[in-house]
Design an enzyme around this catalytic site. Structure first.
Site, PDB file in Angstrom:
ATOM      1  N   GLY A  85       0.877  -1.179   0.000  1.00  0.00           N
ATOM      2  CA  GLY A  85       0.000   0.000   0.000  1.00  0.00           C
ATOM      3  C   GLY A  85       0.905   1.217   0.000  1.00  0.00           C
ATOM      4  O   GLY A  85       1.680   1.406   0.934  1.00  0.00           O
TER       5      GLY A  85
ATOM      6  N   ASN B 131     -12.025  -4.367   2.111  1.00  0.00           N
ATOM      7  CA  ASN B 131     -10.656  -4.600   2.593  1.00  0.00           C
ATOM      8  C   ASN B 131     -10.378  -6.057   2.933  1.00  0.00           C
ATOM      9  O   ASN B 131      -9.223  -6.488   2.910  1.00  0.00           O
ATOM     10  CB  ASN B 131     -10.353  -3.664   3.774  1.00  0.00           C
TER      11      ASN B 131
ATOM     12  N   HIS C 234      -9.889  -0.976  17.976  1.00  0.00           N
ATOM     13  CA  HIS C 234      -9.616   0.332  17.380  1.00  0.00           C
ATOM     14  C   HIS C 234     -10.933   0.903  16.881  1.00  0.00           C
ATOM     15  O   HIS C 234     -11.232   0.915  15.712  1.00  0.00           O
ATOM     16  CB  HIS C 234      -8.619   0.196  16.231  1.00  0.00           C
TER      17      HIS C 234
HETATM   18  O1  TXD Z   1      -4.916   3.080  13.376  1.00  0.00           O
HETATM   19  C1  TXD Z   1      -5.224   2.515  12.330  1.00  0.00           C
HETATM   20  N1  TXD Z   1      -5.000   1.206  12.165  1.00  0.00           N
HETATM   21  C2  TXD Z   1      -5.881   3.324  11.210  1.00  0.00           C
HETATM   22  C3  TXD Z   1      -5.812   2.597   9.883  1.00  0.00           C
HETATM   23  C4  TXD Z   1      -5.394   4.706  11.123  1.00  0.00           C
HETATM   24  C5  TXD Z   1      -5.597   5.417   9.961  1.00  0.00           C
HETATM   25  C6  TXD Z   1      -5.980   4.786   8.673  1.00  0.00           C
HETATM   26  N2  TXD Z   1      -6.372   3.405   8.793  1.00  0.00           N
HETATM   27  C7  TXD Z   1      -6.545   2.612   7.583  1.00  0.00           C
HETATM   28  O2  TXD Z   1      -5.312   2.413   6.885  1.00  0.00           O
HETATM   29  C8  TXD Z   1      -7.454   3.221   6.566  1.00  0.00           C
HETATM   30  O3  TXD Z   1      -8.813   3.112   6.967  1.00  0.00           O
HETATM   31  C9  TXD Z   1      -7.133   2.373   5.369  1.00  0.00           C
HETATM   32  O4  TXD Z   1      -7.809   1.138   5.455  1.00  0.00           O
HETATM   33  C10 TXD Z   1      -5.626   2.117   5.528  1.00  0.00           C
HETATM   34  C11 TXD Z   1      -4.755   2.938   4.619  1.00  0.00           C
HETATM   35  O5  TXD Z   1      -5.025   4.276   4.815  1.00  0.00           O
HETATM   36  P1  TXD Z   1      -4.405   5.349   3.760  1.00  0.00           P
HETATM   37  O6  TXD Z   1      -4.793   6.688   4.221  1.00  0.00           O
HETATM   38  O7  TXD Z   1      -2.967   5.022   3.483  1.00  0.00           O
HETATM   39  O8  TXD Z   1      -5.265   4.990   2.457  1.00  0.00           O
HETATM   40  P2  TXD Z   1      -4.890   5.345   0.921  1.00  0.00           P
HETATM   41  O9  TXD Z   1      -4.119   6.611   0.860  1.00  0.00           O
HETATM   42  O10 TXD Z   1      -6.160   5.160   0.161  1.00  0.00           O
HETATM   43  O11 TXD Z   1      -3.876   4.165   0.528  1.00  0.00           O
HETATM   44  C12 TXD Z   1      -4.318   2.844   0.363  1.00  0.00           C
HETATM   45  C13 TXD Z   1      -3.501   2.255  -0.786  1.00  0.00           C
HETATM   46  C14 TXD Z   1      -3.853   2.914  -2.145  1.00  0.00           C
HETATM   47  O12 TXD Z   1      -2.660   3.413  -2.732  1.00  0.00           O
HETATM   48  C15 TXD Z   1      -4.424   1.767  -2.958  1.00  0.00           C
HETATM   49  O13 TXD Z   1      -4.078   1.806  -4.332  1.00  0.00           O
HETATM   50  C16 TXD Z   1      -3.762   0.575  -2.285  1.00  0.00           C
HETATM   51  O14 TXD Z   1      -3.823   0.877  -0.914  1.00  0.00           O
HETATM   52  N3  TXD Z   1      -4.451  -0.684  -2.543  1.00  0.00           N
HETATM   53  C17 TXD Z   1      -3.793  -1.838  -2.629  1.00  0.00           C
HETATM   54  N4  TXD Z   1      -2.473  -2.100  -2.485  1.00  0.00           N
HETATM   55  C18 TXD Z   1      -2.132  -3.403  -2.636  1.00  0.00           C
HETATM   56  N5  TXD Z   1      -3.017  -4.412  -2.903  1.00  0.00           N
HETATM   57  C19 TXD Z   1      -4.322  -4.154  -3.056  1.00  0.00           C
HETATM   58  N6  TXD Z   1      -5.200  -5.148  -3.346  1.00  0.00           N
HETATM   59  C20 TXD Z   1      -4.767  -2.808  -2.909  1.00  0.00           C
HETATM   60  N7  TXD Z   1      -5.990  -2.203  -2.990  1.00  0.00           N
HETATM   61  C21 TXD Z   1      -5.771  -0.907  -2.755  1.00  0.00           C
END
Ligand code: TXD
Length: 319
Positions: free
Chosen positions: A10, A96, A176
């Site tokens: 990611g 997710n 969380h």
């Molecule tokens: O405390 C915590 N655990 C939380 C977690 C705090 C803040 C954010 N939280 C979660 O982290 C949020 O609800 C998301 O589920 C994740 C990632 O947050 P982020 O802000 O980094 O999201 P983005 O900017 O949308 O980035 C997600 C990336 C994006 O570039 C997609 O193209 C990629 O994930 N993506 C993938 N990568 C690999 N494989 C697959 N299948 C895939 N699908 C999407």
């Protein structure tokens, strides 16, 4: 000795920030993975060009091929979709969960010896699913939530008491989400428990209760302000603290979503508890004495996580 290898699955808001922090701390070489072509490669190139300015040596590459994560020592997973205003963390479950299946299979095939830190929401369910799909040992798969929630709690308490954030130490247990359990009795300012500070007239119970509630809704507060996504600086800093504890065998005690098998009276579940993280991953679950309120709060959190897992099993029959 060869540099360590950190794979970031990611390359979005948190992933890019993780890469920058890991490079600045020279934790190792960094591979950014994403399914979107160009994003990991572009961010890796941009971050590499920080090197001469910031003085770090780290090979930073971007890829859309899981083979490039081979041999990673640490993997931090943020792949998936983030919340938008009006969405709960649980609303992300269906989308997710499918992402965790792909990520789990990619890790199993290419980096089965890594220490895996899951950040993707709904965190307590996603870390469990990621462990199931990857098949890695339970002590090598952990979720990042409590470090962030405790950091939020500490920030608000430092502001309340007008003290340095360095002197504030807090404990947040449970899931969380709205059911998280900030444990006021174990939260201190330079060793002085918060309840004693209230007795000393440095705050009031009402104000502390309001801070506990603000901590619970800390994520939603930022989503409401940003409107286009969720928090990413403090989540990334929190994930890096956990990675550092593993890479440098720091034996840190950190609140994480970890696998419990009997501790806190909970069986076969991932839930937010204090754990000791060192070179063997989650080396120990620390069982602290909880008062009746904290115990009840933890049970509510456990029940909420169990409901999420049932929903996951309903979506994917292989779980
Ligand atoms: O405390 C915590 N655990 C939380 C977690 C705090 C803040 C954010 N939280 C979660 O982290 C949020 O609800 C998301 O589920 C994740 C990632 O947050 P982020 O802000 O980094 O999201 P983005 O900017 O949308 O980035 C997600 C990336 C994006 O570039 C997609 O193209 C990629 O994930 N993506 C993938 N990568 C690999 N494989 C697959 N299948 C895939 N699908 C999407």
């Amino acid at each position: 000795m060869a540099r360590k290898k950190i794979a970031l699955i990611g390359a979005g808001n948190i992933g890019g920030t993780l890469a920058h922090l890991a490079a600045q701390k020279e934790l190792g070489d960094i591979v950014l993975f994403d399914v979107v072509e160009g994003v990991p490669q572009g961010k890796a190139l941009d971050l590499s060009q920080c090197g001469p300015v910031e003085g770090f040596d780290a090979k930073i590459t971007g890829t859309n091929d899981y083979k490039d994560i081979a041999g990673a020592d640490v993997i931090i997973v943020t792949a998936g979709v983030a919340r938008k205003p009006g969405m709960s963390r649980d609303d992300l479950l269906g989308i997710n969960l499918k992402v965790m299946k792909a990520v789990g299979e990619g890790i199993a095939a290419n980096a089965p010896d890594a220490f895996v830190i899951c950040i993707t929401n709904p965190l307590d369910a996603m870390v469990w699913a990621l462990r199931e799909f990857s098949g890695l040992p339970h002590n090598k798969v952990v979720g990042m939530a409590g470090v962030l929630d405790s950091a939020r709690f500490s920030t608000f308490l430092a502001w309340e008491f007008g003290v340095s954030i360095r002197d504030v130490n807090t404990f947040v247990l449970g899931g969380h989400g709205d059911t998280m359990v900030p444990v006021v009795e174990y939260s201190t300012v330079n060793g002085i428990p918060v309840p004693d500070l209230v007795k000393m007239g440095l705050s009031t119970q009402e104000r502390i209760d309001a801070i506990v509630q603000r901590t619970r809704s800390g994520g939603g507060e930022i989503v409401g302000l940003l409107k286009t996504g969720s928090a990413f600086y403090a989540p990334a800093a929190s994930g890096i603290a956990m990675a550092e504890a593993y890479l440098n065998d720091q034996k840190r005690i950190l609140p994480c979503a970890a696998y419990v098998s009997g501790e806190y009276g909970v069986e076969d579940l991932y839930v937010g508890v204090p754990v000791l993280i060192g070179a063997n991953g989650v080396e120990k679950v620390i069982e602290i004495e909880l008062d009746a309120d904290a115990k009840a709060g933890l049970q509510v959190s456990v029940d909420a996580v169990k409901e999420l897992l049932e929903a996951c099993k309903g979506i994917d029959g292989s779980l």
